[in-house]
Design a protein around this motif. Structure first.
Motif, short mmCIF file in Angstrom:
data_model
loop_
_atom_site.label_atom_id
_atom_site.label_comp_id
_atom_site.label_asym_id
_atom_site.label_seq_id
_atom_site.Cartn_x
_atom_site.Cartn_y
_atom_site.Cartn_z
N UNK A 1 7.30 -13.68 44.03
CA UNK A 1 7.48 -14.68 42.98
C UNK A 1 6.38 -14.59 41.94
N UNK A 2 6.74 -14.85 40.70
CA UNK A 2 5.74 -14.99 39.64
C UNK A 2 6.20 -16.07 38.67
N UNK A 3 5.25 -16.85 38.21
CA UNK A 3 5.58 -17.89 37.23
C UNK A 3 4.63 -17.80 36.04
N UNK A 4 5.10 -18.29 34.89
CA UNK A 4 4.24 -18.55 33.74
C UNK A 4 4.22 -20.06 33.55
N UNK A 5 3.10 -20.58 33.07
CA UNK A 5 2.95 -22.03 32.99
C UNK A 5 2.33 -22.46 31.66
N UNK A 6 2.20 -23.79 31.53
CA UNK A 6 1.57 -24.34 30.33
C UNK A 6 0.05 -24.24 30.39
N UNK B 1 -1.82 -20.26 43.83
CA UNK B 1 -1.53 -20.81 42.50
C UNK B 1 -0.03 -21.00 42.31
N UNK B 2 0.74 -19.93 42.44
CA UNK B 2 2.20 -20.02 42.23
C UNK B 2 2.83 -21.02 43.20
N UNK B 3 2.42 -20.94 44.45
CA UNK B 3 3.01 -21.79 45.48
C UNK B 3 2.74 -23.27 45.20
N UNK B 4 1.51 -23.60 44.87
CA UNK B 4 1.16 -25.01 44.64
C UNK B 4 1.80 -25.56 43.37
N UNK C 1 -3.12 -10.21 46.80
CA UNK C 1 -4.54 -9.92 46.55
C UNK C 1 -5.22 -9.62 47.87
N UNK C 2 -5.04 -10.50 48.84
CA UNK C 2 -5.66 -10.30 50.15
C UNK C 2 -5.09 -9.08 50.87
N UNK D 1 -2.22 -13.79 44.18
CA UNK D 1 -2.95 -15.06 44.17
C UNK D 1 -1.95 -16.17 44.48
N UNK D 2 -1.44 -16.13 45.71
CA UNK D 2 -0.27 -16.91 46.09
C UNK D 2 -0.46 -18.42 45.99
#
Length: 507
Positions: free
Chosen positions: A9-14, A94-97, A118-119, A91-92
């Motif tokens: 999964x990948x997201x873009x945000x504000x 961030x996206x997950x939260x 990353x890990x 960097x899971x």
């Protein structure tokens, strides 16, 4: 485990950290047995303006998302495509939260097992200069087209994940990361879990450091490991940013909370870490001064912003200052009018102080009144004696001391049972000098005011026992402002003159 599905999964945000951050684009690609079996991608209307710097970075603007579905309209699709999958992202956390927060705003829950690439990459491809997605792709020749867009970044993450699977065919490393039961699952992406396990569970000061070793945040804790774990689990925007910039964590053991507080304060003022809010702004204390007024009467005054030629002591709240001045008035029959407790009156009329003796009425000569003031000043100066406060050391066999030079914090040290320490001046052989500050004054003041049992060794010469060390125990202050409600007699009732002693004979 080869049949398990992974939802990359990948997201873009504000771009507002975690709290208040909204999704503007999302892409989910499901991989099973190393192959893509499903995919979903969409722009998302965040119901708020997209900042210019985010538009510049991603190319996504308000016009593009105007007719896009809101997250509430695609929530079912996200739930469906990620069901029975392990949630994977670079960097899971961030996206997950962020996705969890979007579901929470709809009063819905979203829980998936997580895996961070990353890990995973750090374990399987160690030694890279950087583990950002772009730099990894450059280092190991992974195509990365349309960067900072959900689909482009997700495609690159899928290729990276497939590369990792080829390096971990038995899923040993993946299983290890999935089955972590400790704070390691919350660790910052650049921090090693092995380093976390080495953290102590004792009292001291800890440092979050950036990639160049500079302190980003300094804190103190009774249990360093437990406190650091709690930082990892916080979800605030500030803590999230701190975790992203943290590459290492260092610590310094102190053995006791008083010294941990003093070291924390001193180190914050030395390094001014980026993420420490407290103690950066130095507040001015109330200063007690005295002067001869036009009538020749020695008068006390409290100032906060003025520089005075005579400074007797400092207070860090007005309440402390008033209580102490009331104490002086009662103890030495001083006048509230000439102690800063009343202004604009010809004759004092204080609600509490009734024994001023009448200097404001002319019933007491200025010479007699000034003699009372001199006794009050002598009383104040007694509290400025130099001393050592004894506390626990870093081990059971060790003791620590905090050095107060004329009532002010001036350093600390540690003494072991085999160290020779029989004369007061010998403490200097073990002393680490330190700078005093208003924060250190407050810490010592609070310690002496609240702690009911402590040990204090006087370093001042005593007329009766000049060679002895003096032990103080009980509620006693290193200054009247530290124990302003005590009468003078009660301040000395627990004083004991002891034989010449070393640190290890004091209990």
């Amino acid at each position: 485990m080869k049949d398990v599905k992974f939802a990359i999964t990948d997201i873009e945000t504000t771009g507002n950290g975690i709290k208040g951050n909204r999704i503007t684009e999302i892409c989910v690609i499901v991989v099973q047995n190393g192959k893509v079996i499903d995919e979903y991608s969409s722009l998302v209307n965040p119901s708020q303006a997209i900042p210019l710097y985010i538009e510049t970075l991603t190319g996504i603007n308000d016009e593009m998302v105007f007719n896009a579905p809101q997250f509430s309209e695609i929530a079912d699709e996200i739930t469906k495509i990620t069901k029975d999958c392990i949630f994977v992202a670079h960097n899971v956390n961030f996206d997950y939260n962020i996705i969890r927060a979007e579901f929470a705003s709809l009063d819905r829950d979203f829980k998936r097992k997580r895996l961070c690439t990353v890990r995973l990459t750090k374990k399987l491809i160690p030694g890279l200069f950087s583990y950002s997605l772009g730099n990894i792709c450059t280092s190991i020749n992974i195509p990365h087209i349309d960067r900072h867009r959900a689909k482009g970044d997700c495609d690159a993450t899928v290729t990276l994940f497939q590369r990792c699977i080829s390096l971990d065919p038995e899923f040993e490393v993946i299983n290890q990361l999935l089955n972590q039961k400790t704070a390691a699952s919350y660790l910052p992406p650049n921090f090693k879990s092995s380093d976390f396990e080495k953290l102590p569970i004792t009292t001291g000061v800890y440092f979050f450091k950036d990639k160049d070793g500079r302190p980003l945040y300094i804190g103190k804790a009774k249990n360093i490991k437990s406190r650091i774990k709690s930082h990892f689990q916080e979800k605030s925007n500030r803590k999230y940013k701190l975790m992203q910039e943290t590459y290492s964590i260092d610590y310094e053991l102190t053995g006791n909370e008083l010294l941990a507080l003093l070291r924390e304060s001193e180190l914050i003022l030395k390094f001014f870490p980026k993420y420490n809010k407290a103690q950066k702004k130095v507040s001015r204390p109330y200063t007690l001064t005295s002067y001869h007024n036009q009538k020749g009467i020695e008068q006390f005054a409290l100032h906060k912003n003025k520089i005075a030629p005579v400074s007797w002591m400092k207070f860090y709240t007005r309440e402390e200052a008033i209580k102490f001045m009331e104490f002086l008035c009662e103890e030495f029959q001083l006048c509230p009018k000439y102690c800063g407790l009343q202004t604009g009156v010809k004759i004092c009329d204080h609600y509490k102080i009734t024994n001023c003796g009448g200097v404001c009425k002319g019933e007491v000569s200025k010479e007699e009144y000034n003699a009372r003031v001199e006794k009050a000043i002598e009383y104040i100066e007694r509290y400025d004696d130099s001393c050592l406060l004894l506390e626990k050391g870093r081990t059971r066999e060790e003791k620590s001391f905090i050095y107060l030079n004329k009532g002010k914090y001036a350093g600390y040290g540690y003494i072991g049972p085999s160290d020779d320490f029989n004369h007061p001046e010998e403490f200097k052989n073990f002393l680490t000098p330190a700078k005093n500050s208003s924060y250190a004054d407050r810490i010592v003041s609070r310690y002496l005011k609240i702690k009911r049992n402590f040990t204090k060794i006087s370093l001042s010469n005593d007329e009766e026992e000049p060679e002895d060390l003096v032990e103080h125990t009980g509620i006693m202050g290193a200054g009247p402002h530290r124990n302003s409600t005590n009468r003078r007699s009660s301040c000395y009732e627990n004083l004991q003159i002891t034989r010449k002693i070393g640190l290890f004979s004091v209990h």
